[in-house]
Write a protein that holds these residues in place. Structure first.
Motif, PDB file in Angstrom:
ATOM      1  N   ASN A 102       0.889  -1.314   0.037  1.00  0.00           N
ATOM      2  CA  ASN A 102      -0.033  -0.101  -0.016  1.00  0.00           C
ATOM      3  C   ASN A 102       0.839   1.132  -0.062  1.00  0.00           C
ATOM      4  O   ASN A 102       2.108   1.538   0.451  1.00  0.00           O
ATOM      5  CB  ASN A 102      -0.790   0.185   1.250  1.00  0.00           C
ATOM      6  CG  ASN A 102      -1.874  -1.023   1.409  1.00  0.00           C
ATOM      7  OD1 ASN A 102      -2.069  -1.781   0.135  1.00  0.00           O
ATOM      8  ND2 ASN A 102      -2.334  -1.446   2.424  1.00  0.00           N
ATOM      9  N   LEU A 103       0.322   2.560  -0.458  1.00  0.00           N
ATOM     10  CA  LEU A 103       1.013   3.604  -0.609  1.00  0.00           C
ATOM     11  C   LEU A 103       0.447   4.477   0.442  1.00  0.00           C
ATOM     12  O   LEU A 103      -0.970   4.640   0.575  1.00  0.00           O
ATOM     13  CB  LEU A 103       0.737   4.291  -1.981  1.00  0.00           C
ATOM     14  CG  LEU A 103       1.376   5.443  -2.213  1.00  0.00           C
ATOM     15  CD1 LEU A 103       2.853   5.462  -2.308  1.00  0.00           C
ATOM     16  CD2 LEU A 103       0.960   6.219  -3.494  1.00  0.00           C
ATOM     17  N   GLN A 104       1.487   4.863   1.249  1.00  0.00           N
ATOM     18  CA  GLN A 104       0.781   5.840   2.230  1.00  0.00           C
ATOM     19  C   GLN A 104       1.324   7.359   2.245  1.00  0.00           C
ATOM     20  O   GLN A 104       2.452   7.420   1.961  1.00  0.00           O
ATOM     21  CB  GLN A 104       1.396   5.389   3.778  1.00  0.00           C
ATOM     22  CG  GLN A 104       0.932   6.329   4.926  1.00  0.00           C
ATOM     23  CD  GLN A 104       1.440   5.781   6.257  1.00  0.00           C
ATOM     24  OE1 GLN A 104       2.511   4.956   6.416  1.00  0.00           O
ATOM     25  NE2 GLN A 104       0.896   6.113   7.244  1.00  0.00           N
ATOM     26  N   LEU A 105       0.140   8.107   2.110  1.00  0.00           N
ATOM     27  CA  LEU A 105       0.515   9.443   1.532  1.00  0.00           C
ATOM     28  C   LEU A 105       0.189  10.594   2.644  1.00  0.00           C
ATOM     29  O   LEU A 105      -0.787  10.505   3.284  1.00  0.00           O
ATOM     30  CB  LEU A 105      -0.422   9.988   0.284  1.00  0.00           C
ATOM     31  CG  LEU A 105      -0.082   8.996  -0.799  1.00  0.00           C
ATOM     32  CD1 LEU A 105      -1.325   9.484  -1.566  1.00  0.00           C
ATOM     33  CD2 LEU A 105       1.251   9.444  -1.759  1.00  0.00           C
ATOM     34  N   ALA A 106       1.324  11.453   3.047  1.00  0.00           N
ATOM     35  CA  ALA A 106       0.870  12.660   3.953  1.00  0.00           C
ATOM     36  C   ALA A 106       0.649  13.933   3.316  1.00  0.00           C
ATOM     37  O   ALA A 106       1.717  14.221   2.531  1.00  0.00           O
ATOM     38  CB  ALA A 106       1.998  12.583   4.927  1.00  0.00           C
ATOM     39  N   VAL A 114      -4.078   6.376   2.696  1.00  0.00           N
ATOM     40  CA  VAL A 114      -3.687   4.785   2.258  1.00  0.00           C
ATOM     41  C   VAL A 114      -4.266   4.531   1.066  1.00  0.00           C
ATOM     42  O   VAL A 114      -5.382   4.312   0.760  1.00  0.00           O
ATOM     43  CB  VAL A 114      -4.020   3.721   3.483  1.00  0.00           C
ATOM     44  CG1 VAL A 114      -3.044   2.389   2.780  1.00  0.00           C
ATOM     45  CG2 VAL A 114      -3.238   4.329   4.618  1.00  0.00           C
ATOM     46  N   TYR A 115      -3.522   4.231  -0.046  1.00  0.00           N
ATOM     47  CA  TYR A 115      -3.958   3.900  -1.211  1.00  0.00           C
ATOM     48  C   TYR A 115      -3.472   2.434  -1.568  1.00  0.00           C
ATOM     49  O   TYR A 115      -2.243   2.097  -1.475  1.00  0.00           O
ATOM     50  CB  TYR A 115      -3.342   4.607  -2.290  1.00  0.00           C
ATOM     51  CG  TYR A 115      -3.920   4.490  -3.810  1.00  0.00           C
ATOM     52  CD1 TYR A 115      -5.275   4.707  -4.085  1.00  0.00           C
ATOM     53  CD2 TYR A 115      -3.256   3.577  -4.736  1.00  0.00           C
ATOM     54  CE1 TYR A 115      -5.675   4.340  -5.429  1.00  0.00           C
ATOM     55  CE2 TYR A 115      -3.871   3.378  -5.953  1.00  0.00           C
ATOM     56  CZ  TYR A 115      -4.915   3.706  -6.133  1.00  0.00           C
ATOM     57  OH  TYR A 115      -5.424   3.348  -7.625  1.00  0.00           O
ATOM     58  N   GLN A 116      -4.335   1.585  -1.658  1.00  0.00           N
ATOM     59  CA  GLN A 116      -4.013   0.239  -2.232  1.00  0.00           C
ATOM     60  C   GLN A 116      -4.226   0.153  -3.886  1.00  0.00           C
ATOM     61  O   GLN A 116      -5.170   0.277  -4.487  1.00  0.00           O
ATOM     62  CB  GLN A 116      -5.350  -0.737  -1.555  1.00  0.00           C
ATOM     63  CG  GLN A 116      -5.001  -2.185  -1.585  1.00  0.00           C
ATOM     64  CD  GLN A 116      -5.913  -3.189  -0.944  1.00  0.00           C
ATOM     65  OE1 GLN A 116      -6.873  -2.511  -0.321  1.00  0.00           O
ATOM     66  NE2 GLN A 116      -5.701  -4.469  -0.845  1.00  0.00           N
ATOM     67  N   ALA A 117      -3.100  -0.389  -4.331  1.00  0.00           N
ATOM     68  CA  ALA A 117      -2.834  -0.429  -5.685  1.00  0.00           C
ATOM     69  C   ALA A 117      -3.651  -1.700  -6.152  1.00  0.00           C
ATOM     70  O   ALA A 117      -3.927  -2.928  -5.431  1.00  0.00           O
ATOM     71  CB  ALA A 117      -1.422  -0.670  -5.974  1.00  0.00           C
ATOM     72  N   LYS A 150      -5.719  12.664  -7.697  1.00  0.00           N
ATOM     73  CA  LYS A 150      -6.935  13.460  -7.047  1.00  0.00           C
ATOM     74  C   LYS A 150      -6.946  13.504  -5.602  1.00  0.00           C
ATOM     75  O   LYS A 150      -7.582  14.587  -5.142  1.00  0.00           O
ATOM     76  CB  LYS A 150      -8.175  12.587  -7.598  1.00  0.00           C
ATOM     77  CG  LYS A 150      -9.420  13.146  -7.544  1.00  0.00           C
ATOM     78  CD  LYS A 150     -10.285  12.160  -8.342  1.00  0.00           C
ATOM     79  CE  LYS A 150     -11.213  11.568  -7.385  1.00  0.00           C
ATOM     80  NZ  LYS A 150     -12.450  10.834  -8.035  1.00  0.00           N
ATOM     81  N   TYR A 151      -6.177  12.769  -4.783  1.00  0.00           N
ATOM     82  CA  TYR A 151      -6.325  13.348  -3.421  1.00  0.00           C
ATOM     83  C   TYR A 151      -6.082  14.764  -3.171  1.00  0.00           C
ATOM     84  O   TYR A 151      -6.511  15.125  -2.224  1.00  0.00           O
ATOM     85  CB  TYR A 151      -5.295  12.281  -2.738  1.00  0.00           C
ATOM     86  CG  TYR A 151      -5.736  10.861  -2.592  1.00  0.00           C
ATOM     87  CD1 TYR A 151      -7.166  10.488  -2.003  1.00  0.00           C
ATOM     88  CD2 TYR A 151      -5.040   9.842  -3.109  1.00  0.00           C
ATOM     89  CE1 TYR A 151      -7.572   9.291  -1.954  1.00  0.00           C
ATOM     90  CE2 TYR A 151      -5.763   8.579  -3.048  1.00  0.00           C
ATOM     91  CZ  TYR A 151      -6.963   8.242  -2.526  1.00  0.00           C
ATOM     92  OH  TYR A 151      -7.112   6.933  -2.461  1.00  0.00           O
ATOM     93  N   ARG A 152      -4.736  15.178  -3.684  1.00  0.00           N
ATOM     94  CA  ARG A 152      -4.499  16.775  -3.573  1.00  0.00           C
ATOM     95  C   ARG A 152      -4.003  17.241  -4.720  1.00  0.00           C
ATOM     96  O   ARG A 152      -2.616  17.042  -4.927  1.00  0.00           O
ATOM     97  CB  ARG A 152      -3.514  16.665  -2.361  1.00  0.00           C
ATOM     98  CG  ARG A 152      -3.012  17.980  -1.980  1.00  0.00           C
ATOM     99  CD  ARG A 152      -3.976  18.875  -1.090  1.00  0.00           C
ATOM    100  NE  ARG A 152      -4.100  18.680   0.077  1.00  0.00           N
ATOM    101  CZ  ARG A 152      -4.933  19.322   0.893  1.00  0.00           C
ATOM    102  NH1 ARG A 152      -5.663  20.201   0.658  1.00  0.00           N
ATOM    103  NH2 ARG A 152      -4.626  18.931   2.199  1.00  0.00           N
TER     104      ARG A 152
END
Length: 177
Positions: A102-106, A114-117, A150-152
């Protein structure tokens, strides 16, 4: 008339392509993909080339002709070399990290995103401010990159946010006193 549709698609070395009715299947070192061509378009495999022709001269057939040829070209390129999109993160405290798969974005929210590919997509983070999305299906790679962006999305005043590598952000001037 489609200009791109007239040109046959060369099957690259190391890739096996088969045409079964309206289904084009490609197997290569990276994996296997298939594309079902619309019924308005004829597909034929001859001498290591895939030729695409419209069934008749109707507007629907001609409009799907070039798109079908491009989709076939993309699956052949994908199983041979794959595709990748690079994303850049700008902003104080904005960063990315891998947490298993998973990709964790701050991204300045009160919580980490948390983005699950999806299946078949590989996410790598060479630097905390750079994300590389790679896979064999061009459409899925682009979709995953767009969902992460799209998250930011990048804002026009300071340029903070997630943007594609090489994307230029049209900057606006701030308020004046």
């Amino acid at each position: 008339m489609s200009r791109i549709g007239k040109k046959p698609v060369q099957v690259p070395a190391g890739v096996t392509a088969t045409v079964n009715g309206q289904t084009v299947t490609a197997k290569g070192p990276k994996g296997e993909l298939q594309f079902v061509v619309n019924d308005e378009v004829l597909v034929a495999l001859e001498n290591g080339e895939i030729a695409v022709q419209p069934r008749d001269q109707s507007k629907e057939a001609r409009s799907k002709w070039g798109m079908s040829r491009t989709q076939i070209s993309n699956i052949l390129t994908g199983v041979k070399d794959g595709f990748e999109k690079r994303l850049e993160i700008n902003g104080v405290g904005y960063r990315a990290a891998l947490q298993g798969k998973n990709l964790q974005l701050a991204l300045g929210f009160s919580h980490d995103v948390v983005y699950q590919a999806p299946e078949g997509i590989t996410l790598t983070v060479p630097k905390p401010t750079e994300i590389v999305v790679s896979g064999i299906d061009k459409q899925v790679v682009g979709q995953v990159a767009a969902e992460i962006r799209k998250y930011r999305g990048p804002e026009p005043y300071k340029g903070k946010g997630v943007k594609y590598a090489g994307e230029t952000i049209v900057r606006k001037e701030g308020k004046k006193k």
